[in-house]
Structure formats: structure tokens, C-alpha cells
Design a protein around this motif. Structure first.
Motif, PDB file in Angstrom:
ATOM      1  N   LEU A  80    -103.550  28.492  66.036  1.00 16.79           N
ATOM      2  CA  LEU A  80    -104.703  27.876  65.370  1.00 16.79           C
ATOM      3  C   LEU A  80    -104.571  27.979  63.855  1.00 16.79           C
ATOM      4  O   LEU A  80    -104.931  27.056  63.128  1.00 16.79           O
ATOM      5  N   GLU A  81    -104.027  29.093  63.403  1.00 12.36           N
ATOM      6  CA  GLU A  81    -103.850  29.293  61.976  1.00 12.36           C
ATOM      7  C   GLU A  81    -102.827  28.286  61.426  1.00 12.36           C
ATOM      8  O   GLU A  81    -103.044  27.661  60.384  1.00 12.36           O
ATOM      9  N   ALA A  85     -80.858  38.703  75.611  1.00 12.20           N
ATOM     10  CA  ALA A  85     -81.967  37.754  75.627  1.00 12.20           C
ATOM     11  C   ALA A  85     -82.780  37.988  76.878  1.00 12.20           C
ATOM     12  O   ALA A  85     -82.266  38.507  77.877  1.00 12.20           O
ATOM     13  N   GLY A  86     -84.062  37.607  76.832  1.00 14.36           N
ATOM     14  CA  GLY A  86     -84.891  37.736  78.031  1.00 14.36           C
ATOM     15  C   GLY A  86     -86.199  38.466  77.802  1.00 14.36           C
ATOM     16  O   GLY A  86     -87.036  38.535  78.683  1.00 14.36           O
ATOM     17  N   ARG A  87     -86.379  39.024  76.592  1.00 17.72           N
ATOM     18  CA  ARG A  87     -87.642  39.695  76.305  1.00 17.72           C
ATOM     19  C   ARG A  87     -88.507  38.888  75.350  1.00 17.72           C
ATOM     20  O   ARG A  87     -89.504  39.403  74.839  1.00 17.72           O
ATOM     21  N   GLU A  88     -88.135  37.656  75.107  1.00 14.15           N
ATOM     22  CA  GLU A  88     -88.861  36.822  74.149  1.00 14.15           C
ATOM     23  C   GLU A  88     -90.318  36.625  74.544  1.00 14.15           C
ATOM     24  O   GLU A  88     -90.652  36.521  75.720  1.00 14.15           O
ATOM     25  N   LEU A  89     -91.132  36.572  73.529  1.00 12.92           N
ATOM     26  CA  LEU A  89     -92.548  36.318  73.717  1.00 12.92           C
ATOM     27  C   LEU A  89     -92.995  35.729  72.394  1.00 12.92           C
ATOM     28  O   LEU A  89     -93.492  36.422  71.532  1.00 12.92           O
ATOM     29  N   GLU A  90     -92.700  34.459  72.202  1.00  9.08           N
ATOM     30  CA  GLU A  90     -92.936  33.894  70.881  1.00  9.08           C
ATOM     31  C   GLU A  90     -93.405  32.455  70.918  1.00  9.08           C
ATOM     32  O   GLU A  90     -93.198  31.737  71.890  1.00  9.08           O
ATOM     33  N   LEU A  91     -94.005  32.065  69.806  1.00  5.32           N
ATOM     34  CA  LEU A  91     -94.477  30.713  69.627  1.00  5.32           C
ATOM     35  C   LEU A  91     -93.263  29.837  69.317  1.00  5.32           C
ATOM     36  O   LEU A  91     -92.561  30.089  68.344  1.00  5.32           O
ATOM     37  N   ALA A  92     -93.003  28.825  70.169  1.00  2.00           N
ATOM     38  CA  ALA A  92     -91.836  27.971  69.930  1.00  2.00           C
ATOM     39  C   ALA A  92     -92.202  26.798  69.035  1.00  2.00           C
ATOM     40  O   ALA A  92     -91.544  26.536  68.037  1.00  2.00           O
ATOM     41  N   SER A  93     -93.242  26.051  69.419  1.00  2.00           N
ATOM     42  CA  SER A  93     -93.652  24.912  68.594  1.00  2.00           C
ATOM     43  C   SER A  93     -95.062  24.477  68.953  1.00  2.00           C
ATOM     44  O   SER A  93     -95.624  24.904  69.955  1.00  2.00           O
ATOM     45  N   LEU A  94     -95.602  23.599  68.117  1.00  2.00           N
ATOM     46  CA  LEU A  94     -96.960  23.072  68.322  1.00  2.00           C
ATOM     47  C   LEU A  94     -96.932  21.563  68.230  1.00  2.00           C
ATOM     48  O   LEU A  94     -96.125  21.008  67.486  1.00  2.00           O
ATOM     49  N   GLU A  95     -97.808  20.916  68.970  1.00  2.00           N
ATOM     50  CA  GLU A  95     -98.021  19.478  68.771  1.00  2.00           C
ATOM     51  C   GLU A  95     -99.454  19.317  68.322  1.00  2.00           C
ATOM     52  O   GLU A  95    -100.389  19.654  69.045  1.00  2.00           O
ATOM     53  N   ILE A  96     -99.586  18.825  67.113  1.00  2.00           N
ATOM     54  CA  ILE A  96    -100.932  18.720  66.530  1.00  2.00           C
ATOM     55  C   ILE A  96    -101.230  17.291  66.103  1.00  2.00           C
ATOM     56  O   ILE A  96    -100.348  16.417  66.121  1.00  2.00           O
ATOM     57  N   GLU A  97    -102.467  17.086  65.713  1.00  2.00           N
ATOM     58  CA  GLU A  97    -102.857  15.739  65.264  1.00  2.00           C
ATOM     59  C   GLU A  97    -103.748  15.888  64.056  1.00  2.00           C
ATOM     60  O   GLU A  97    -104.612  16.777  64.043  1.00  2.00           O
ATOM     61  N   ILE A 107    -110.035  23.957  68.461  1.00  2.00           N
ATOM     62  CA  ILE A 107    -109.386  22.633  68.421  1.00  2.00           C
ATOM     63  C   ILE A 107    -108.294  22.510  69.480  1.00  2.00           C
ATOM     64  O   ILE A 107    -107.721  21.459  69.679  1.00  2.00           O
ATOM     65  N   ALA A 108    -108.011  23.602  70.176  1.00  2.00           N
ATOM     66  CA  ALA A 108    -107.013  23.561  71.253  1.00  2.00           C
ATOM     67  C   ALA A 108    -107.658  23.277  72.609  1.00  2.00           C
ATOM     68  O   ALA A 108    -106.967  23.138  73.619  1.00  2.00           O
ATOM     69  N   GLU A 109    -108.973  23.170  72.624  1.00  2.00           N
ATOM     70  CA  GLU A 109    -109.657  22.932  73.900  1.00  2.00           C
ATOM     71  C   GLU A 109    -109.182  21.615  74.509  1.00  2.00           C
ATOM     72  O   GLU A 109    -109.085  20.598  73.822  1.00  2.00           O
ATOM     73  N   GLY A 110    -108.863  21.633  75.799  1.00  2.00           N
ATOM     74  CA  GLY A 110    -108.356  20.439  76.474  1.00  2.00           C
ATOM     75  C   GLY A 110    -106.871  20.214  76.236  1.00  2.00           C
ATOM     76  O   GLY A 110    -106.280  19.290  76.777  1.00  2.00           O
ATOM     77  N   GLY A 111    -106.280  21.058  75.422  1.00  2.00           N
ATOM     78  CA  GLY A 111    -104.846  20.953  75.148  1.00  2.00           C
ATOM     79  C   GLY A 111    -104.026  21.604  76.254  1.00  2.00           C
ATOM     80  O   GLY A 111    -104.564  22.009  77.281  1.00  2.00           O
ATOM     81  N   GLN A 112    -102.746  21.697  75.984  1.00  2.00           N
ATOM     82  CA  GLN A 112    -101.840  22.170  77.012  1.00  2.00           C
ATOM     83  C   GLN A 112    -101.056  23.381  76.540  1.00  2.00           C
ATOM     84  O   GLN A 112    -100.656  23.452  75.380  1.00  2.00           O
ATOM     85  N   LEU A 113    -100.820  24.281  77.462  1.00  2.00           N
ATOM     86  CA  LEU A 113     -99.937  25.393  77.174  1.00  2.00           C
ATOM     87  C   LEU A 113     -98.623  25.100  77.897  1.00  2.00           C
ATOM     88  O   LEU A 113     -98.608  24.946  79.110  1.00  2.00           O
ATOM     89  N   ALA A 114     -97.538  24.974  77.147  1.00  2.00           N
ATOM     90  CA  ALA A 114     -96.234  24.720  77.754  1.00  2.00           C
ATOM     91  C   ALA A 114     -95.401  25.986  77.638  1.00  2.00           C
ATOM     92  O   ALA A 114     -95.342  26.602  76.575  1.00  2.00           O
ATOM     93  N   LEU A 124    -105.240  20.355  68.553  1.00  2.00           N
ATOM     94  CA  LEU A 124    -104.001  21.029  68.914  1.00  2.00           C
ATOM     95  C   LEU A 124    -103.710  20.600  70.349  1.00  2.00           C
ATOM     96  O   LEU A 124    -104.397  21.022  71.270  1.00  2.00           O
ATOM     97  N   HIS A 125    -102.734  19.728  70.513  1.00  2.00           N
ATOM     98  CA  HIS A 125    -102.460  19.175  71.846  1.00  2.00           C
ATOM     99  C   HIS A 125    -101.617  20.084  72.728  1.00  2.00           C
ATOM    100  O   HIS A 125    -101.900  20.253  73.898  1.00  2.00           O
ATOM    101  N   VAL A 126    -100.552  20.613  72.157  1.00  2.00           N
ATOM    102  CA  VAL A 126     -99.640  21.427  72.959  1.00  2.00           C
ATOM    103  C   VAL A 126     -99.225  22.684  72.188  1.00  2.00           C
ATOM    104  O   VAL A 126     -98.886  22.614  71.017  1.00  2.00           O
ATOM    105  N   ILE A 127     -99.307  23.801  72.863  1.00  2.00           N
ATOM    106  CA  ILE A 127     -98.765  25.052  72.323  1.00  2.00           C
ATOM    107  C   ILE A 127     -97.586  25.402  73.218  1.00  2.00           C
ATOM    108  O   ILE A 127     -97.739  25.524  74.435  1.00  2.00           O
TER     109      ILE A 127
END
Ligand SMILES: [Zn+2]
Length: 113
Positions: free
Chosen positions: A15-16, A101-113, A56-63, A26-29
């Protein structure tokens, strides 16, 4: 509920970033989740739906982008893929604890408008 606090942190970060980019939706996280991160994707989805309500992420998608666990085999000097922590090299059978590799827990990308 481990996933709830993880999602809380990831959503706050998303969101930040969206706000800084001047987004109104915010369409996709997209999150990168390692196979050994100990996180249950279904629980993350559930947490996302609960937490995104009213933002603003309401109704968006978590991928969720899964990252397989990979270990380093010292004798073979190469990485191999495995599903858990008790893993042995498929070529020489040497057990490895050298997780690459295998312990990742991170934000990859966002799709915003
Ligand atoms: Zn090996």
C-alpha cells in the motif's frame, strides 16, 4: 495465525508503494514464497481478503509465486532442487544443509492503476 502478521506486513508495504506511485487501485500483489518458508498459501489468501477490505487493494488479487527449495552439493559443486530439509543430492547422495533458495517471503511486484 502466522500468515496474518506476514500478510499485514506485506500489505502495508504494498500500500505504501502504491501510494508513492500515486495509485488509486491496487489490482495485484505478487508475493514470492519459498517452499521452506513455512507459510500456507491458502491462509495468506484468507488473510489478504480480510486485511485488504477498506483499502485500495480491496477486490484485488493476491498472486503467489512459489520458489522451490535449492541446496548446494559441495562434492558435485552444483545446486539441486528438493522439497524438504532432509535432502540428499540426487547424483551423489550426499546430504546437504546448505540452503541456497526456498525461504523467500518477499514482495515481488504490484499491478496498480
Ligand atoms: Zn552431489
Amino acid at each position: 495465525m502466522h500468515e496474518l502478521s506476514i500478510m499485514e506486513g506485506a500489505l502495508a508495504m504494498a500500500l505504501e508503494q502504491a501510494q508513492q506511485a500515486g495509485a488509486s487501485r491496487l489490482h495485484v500483489i505478487r508475493l514470492r514464497i519459498g517452499a521452506l518458508s513455512g507459510v500456507v498459501p491458502e491462509a495468506l489468501q484468507f488473510a489478504f481478503e480480510a486485511l485488504s477490505s477498506g483499502t485500495i487493494a480491496e477486490g484485488g488479487q493476491l498472486a503467489i509465486e512459489p520458489v522451490p527449495a535449492r541446496f548446494w552439493c559441495e562434492p558435485c559443486r552444483r545446486e539441486f532442487q528438493a522439497d524438504d530439509l532432509l535432502s540428499a543430492c540426487p547424483d551423489c547422495g550426499t546430504p546437504s544443509r546448505d540452503l541456497r533458495a526456498g525461504r523467500e517471503l518477499e514482495l515481488a511486484s504490484l499491478e496498480i492503476e
